[in-house]
Design a protein around this motif. Structure first.
Motif, PDB file in Angstrom:
ATOM      1  N   LYS B  60      -9.855  -9.788 -11.554  1.00 43.81           N
ATOM      2  CA  LYS B  60      -9.388 -10.472 -10.339  1.00 43.81           C
ATOM      3  C   LYS B  60      -9.339  -9.534  -9.139  1.00 43.81           C
ATOM      4  CE  LYS B  60      -6.791 -13.648 -13.045  1.00 43.81           C
ATOM      5  NZ  LYS B  60      -5.506 -13.840 -13.690  1.00 43.81           N
ATOM      6  N   ASN B  61      -9.368 -10.180  -7.979  1.00 37.19           N
ATOM      7  CA  ASN B  61      -9.154  -9.480  -6.710  1.00 37.19           C
ATOM      8  C   ASN B  61     -10.059  -8.269  -6.516  1.00 37.19           C
ATOM      9  OD1 ASN B  61      -7.139 -11.340  -6.152  1.00 37.19           O
ATOM     10  ND2 ASN B  61      -5.579 -10.078  -7.142  1.00 37.19           N
ATOM     11  N   GLU B  64      -9.877  -9.140  -1.499  1.00 37.05           N
ATOM     12  CA  GLU B  64      -8.765 -10.050  -1.254  1.00 37.05           C
ATOM     13  C   GLU B  64      -9.107 -11.141  -0.251  1.00 37.05           C
ATOM     14  OE1 GLU B  64      -5.664 -10.251  -2.464  1.00 37.05           O
ATOM     15  OE2 GLU B  64      -5.323  -8.363  -3.503  1.00 37.05           O
ATOM     16  N   SER B  78      -9.719 -19.663  -5.468  1.00 38.98           N
ATOM     17  CA  SER B  78      -9.523 -20.623  -6.554  1.00 38.98           C
ATOM     18  C   SER B  78      -9.698 -22.055  -6.057  1.00 38.98           C
ATOM     19  CB  SER B  78      -8.149 -20.429  -7.200  1.00 38.98           C
ATOM     20  OG  SER B  78      -7.147 -20.488  -6.214  1.00 38.98           O
ATOM     21  N   VAL B 239      -0.518  -3.900  -0.490  1.00 38.19           N
ATOM     22  CA  VAL B 239      -0.915  -4.940   0.470  1.00 38.19           C
ATOM     23  C   VAL B 239      -1.854  -4.434   1.566  1.00 38.19           C
ATOM     24  CG1 VAL B 239       1.111  -6.409   0.116  1.00 38.19           C
ATOM     25  CG2 VAL B 239       1.209  -4.563   1.797  1.00 38.19           C
ATOM     26  N   THR B 270      -1.151 -10.883   2.764  1.00 40.49           N
ATOM     27  CA  THR B 270       0.120 -11.477   2.360  1.00 40.49           C
ATOM     28  C   THR B 270      -0.219 -12.633   1.431  1.00 40.49           C
ATOM     29  OG1 THR B 270       0.248 -13.138   4.098  1.00 40.49           O
ATOM     30  CG2 THR B 270       1.055 -10.935   4.660  1.00 40.49           C
ATOM     31  N   SER B 271       0.802 -13.390   1.066  1.00 45.05           N
ATOM     32  CA  SER B 271       0.592 -14.479   0.127  1.00 45.05           C
ATOM     33  C   SER B 271      -0.440 -15.483   0.643  1.00 45.05           C
ATOM     34  CB  SER B 271       1.918 -15.182  -0.126  1.00 45.05           C
ATOM     35  OG  SER B 271       1.797 -16.065  -1.195  1.00 45.05           O
ATOM     36  N   SER B 272      -0.420 -15.784   1.915  1.00 50.68           N
ATOM     37  CA  SER B 272      -1.354 -16.794   2.441  1.00 50.68           C
ATOM     38  C   SER B 272      -2.178 -16.337   3.626  1.00 50.68           C
ATOM     39  CB  SER B 272      -0.625 -18.065   2.858  1.00 50.68           C
ATOM     40  OG  SER B 272       0.701 -18.042   2.617  1.00 50.68           O
ATOM     41  N   LEU B 312      -4.554 -19.277   4.275  1.00 53.11           N
ATOM     42  CA  LEU B 312      -4.922 -20.029   3.073  1.00 53.11           C
ATOM     43  C   LEU B 312      -3.892 -21.099   2.746  1.00 53.11           C
ATOM     44  CD1 LEU B 312      -5.822 -17.033   0.737  1.00 53.11           C
ATOM     45  CD2 LEU B 312      -7.434 -18.471   1.936  1.00 53.11           C
ATOM     46  N   ASN B 314      -3.230 -23.983  -0.518  1.00 56.81           N
ATOM     47  CA  ASN B 314      -3.692 -24.400  -1.847  1.00 56.81           C
ATOM     48  C   ASN B 314      -3.311 -25.856  -2.101  1.00 56.81           C
ATOM     49  OD1 ASN B 314      -3.085 -21.282  -2.090  1.00 56.81           O
ATOM     50  ND2 ASN B 314      -4.695 -21.827  -3.521  1.00 56.81           N
ATOM     51  N   PHE B 315      -4.310 -26.656  -2.423  1.00 54.98           N
ATOM     52  CA  PHE B 315      -4.053 -28.086  -2.688  1.00 54.98           C
ATOM     53  C   PHE B 315      -4.293 -28.421  -4.149  1.00 54.98           C
ATOM     54  CE2 PHE B 315      -5.150 -27.842   1.830  1.00 54.98           C
ATOM     55  CZ  PHE B 315      -4.044 -28.465   2.375  1.00 54.98           C
TER      56      PHE B 315
END
Lengths: 132, 315
Positions: B60-61, B64, B78, B239, B270-272, B312, B314-315
């Motif tokens: 993964k990653n 990023e 994803s 990060v 960051t997260s999004s 980002l 995510n749905f």
């Protein structure tokens, strides 16, 4: 007359304020089935992965050491909790997994952001290391 | 001019050699990147024997973000991820204080949206302020690096760009269109260091021309341009990462050969979000324009700053 108007405003205002006060201590219990789930991940590698994920996804609210003192913590309506305390650490791995996965109120759901469940288990393993 | 070309060529050769060395010396030791192999144990009810199935977990990653400075990465987010891009390139710094080192010069901006409807496939569109070009793009992850398995990730990226300016700028509608196809190969070498190499073909239905001594219209450049790209990412914290991107034009044109691009960047995730602050000598944002029309020469200090920002959902 003036006094009664003032009192009404005061009482009304207090009640209004109370009604908007966030219930930061609202209990959050994971369903029994979720709480009893076994953690398939273990070891230093899992903790290292969890640490990276924690920095990216959790640190801004929960703080570097999980004490609920992240840079965004003051903007939250709900208390982010303190991962170093025994109260938090007494939860099962499954319960922590459930809360990360599902989210509630200010706490977002991460099940889509971290589509691989093992990532969340890695995060759980890292959060365990924050215990004091 | 000749000595510059020779300089670029020798740099290109060294870059190729370094990339090959890195890939070859690491081919045997796949790094887990913190994702252990899952061992699923399943039982056969009839024979009642236990088998161990080793699943090759994707690494993964590797990167990023969809972007490393000017180039796409092998990463396809994803399934269900929607990404909004804001890309900004200021002017070159050469003019000094008169345009505050390019920051007050006319800038090029692109706004983009990408979505991943099915696993490994991303579709997107964007609009760029440079000639109001609309791009429709797609990216598909063909291979993914795995622990104890596939040593590299392989991804295809392609786009079609439509110049949406008024009809008066074109002879035929087909002149508006250009294409870009790229094959990227990448490897996460350690948990902190990833590299990528890519080969791309840019095709323009119409290129600028000139009238020669005999009165015949000639193209200043070829309609097809091959480019080789190399990039790397090194994490300096959980990060933050340092980025480098080098693009070497391969096709030789009669005139107006594009310049190689060398760019550096700092990435914060960051997260999004992903933020990239960059400095390099490409300014067109759309890859085929950078590949064919980049005339900024680093040796003359013609570089500029810019940034990429992504958000980002995510749905």
């Amino acid at each position: 007359m003036k006094k009664s108007i003032l009192m009404s405003i005061l009482v009304g205002g207090t009640l209004m304020c109370l009604s908007f006060t966030p219930d930061s201590k609202k209990p959050w219990n994971a369903p029994a089935a979720a709480a009893s789930k076994a953690n398939p991940q273990k070891g230093a590698e899992s903790i290292a992965t969890g640490k990276v994920l924690f920095a990216k996804h959790c640190q801004s609210c929960h703080g570097k050491k999980g004490m609920g003192d992240g840079t965004k913590a003051s903007e939250l309506k709900t208390e982010p909790g303190d991962f170093s305390k025994a109260v938090f650490q007494s939860q099962s791995d499954g319960a922590i997994f459930y809360k990360i996965s599902e989210g509630r109120d200010d706490m977002p759901s991460f099940k889509k952001k971290m589509a691989d469940a093992n990532d969340i288990w890695d995060l759980v393993n890292y959060i365990r290391t924050l215990k004091k | 001019m000749k000595h510059l070309i020779i300089k670029y060529k020798s740099f290109f050769n060294y870059a190729c050699l370094a990339m090959l060395t890195i890939l070859l010396t690491n081919a045997g030791k796949v790094v887990a990147q913190g994702i252990p192999v899952r061992q699923d144990t399943s039982s056969d009810d009839i024979v009642s024997t236990t088998r161990k199935v080793v699943r090759k977990t994707p690494v993964k990653n590797t990167f990023e973000s969809n972007w490393i400075i000017e180039s796409q990465t092998v990463m396809v987010p994803s399934k269900g991820t929607l990404e909004f891009d804001i890309q900004h390139r200021f002017g070159i710094v050469n003019n000094g204080y008169s345009d505050f080192y390019g920051l007050f010069a006319p800038a090029i901006i692109r706004l983009g949206l990408e979505y991943v409807p099915v696993k490994n496939l991303q579709l997107g569109l964007g609009l760029c302020s440079d000639r109001m070009q609309l791009d429709l793009n797609g990216k598909y992850a063909l291979l993914k690096q795995t622990k104890n398995g596939m040593p590299v990730s392989l991804t295809y990226y392609g786009n079609m760009v439509i110049d949406t300016r008024s009809k008066s700028n074109f002879v035929t509608d087909g002149d508006r269109i250009s294409y870009f196809d790229q094959l990227m190969i990448a490897r996460k070498i350690t948990s902190k260091f990833s590299v990528q190499a890519a080969i791309s073909l840019s095709h323009f239905n119409n290129v600028p021309g000139y009238i020669d001594a005999e009165g015949i219209i000639q193209n200043t450049v070829k309609n097809d341009q091959f480019t080789m790209s190399f990039m790397g990412r090194y994490k300096i914290s959980n990060v933050m990462a340092i980025l480098v991107d080098y693009d070497q034009p391969l096709t030789q044109n009669v005139t107006n050969n594009p310049r190689p691009n060398l760019a550096f960047g700092l990435e914060i995730v960051t997260s999004s979000h992903c933020f990239q602050i960059i400095a390099g000598n490409c300014q067109y944002i759309l890859p085929q324009n950078n590949a064919l029309y980049n005339q900024n020469d680093l040796t003359k200090g013609q570089y500029l700053v810019g940034f990429n920002m992504t958000k980002l959902w995510n749905f």
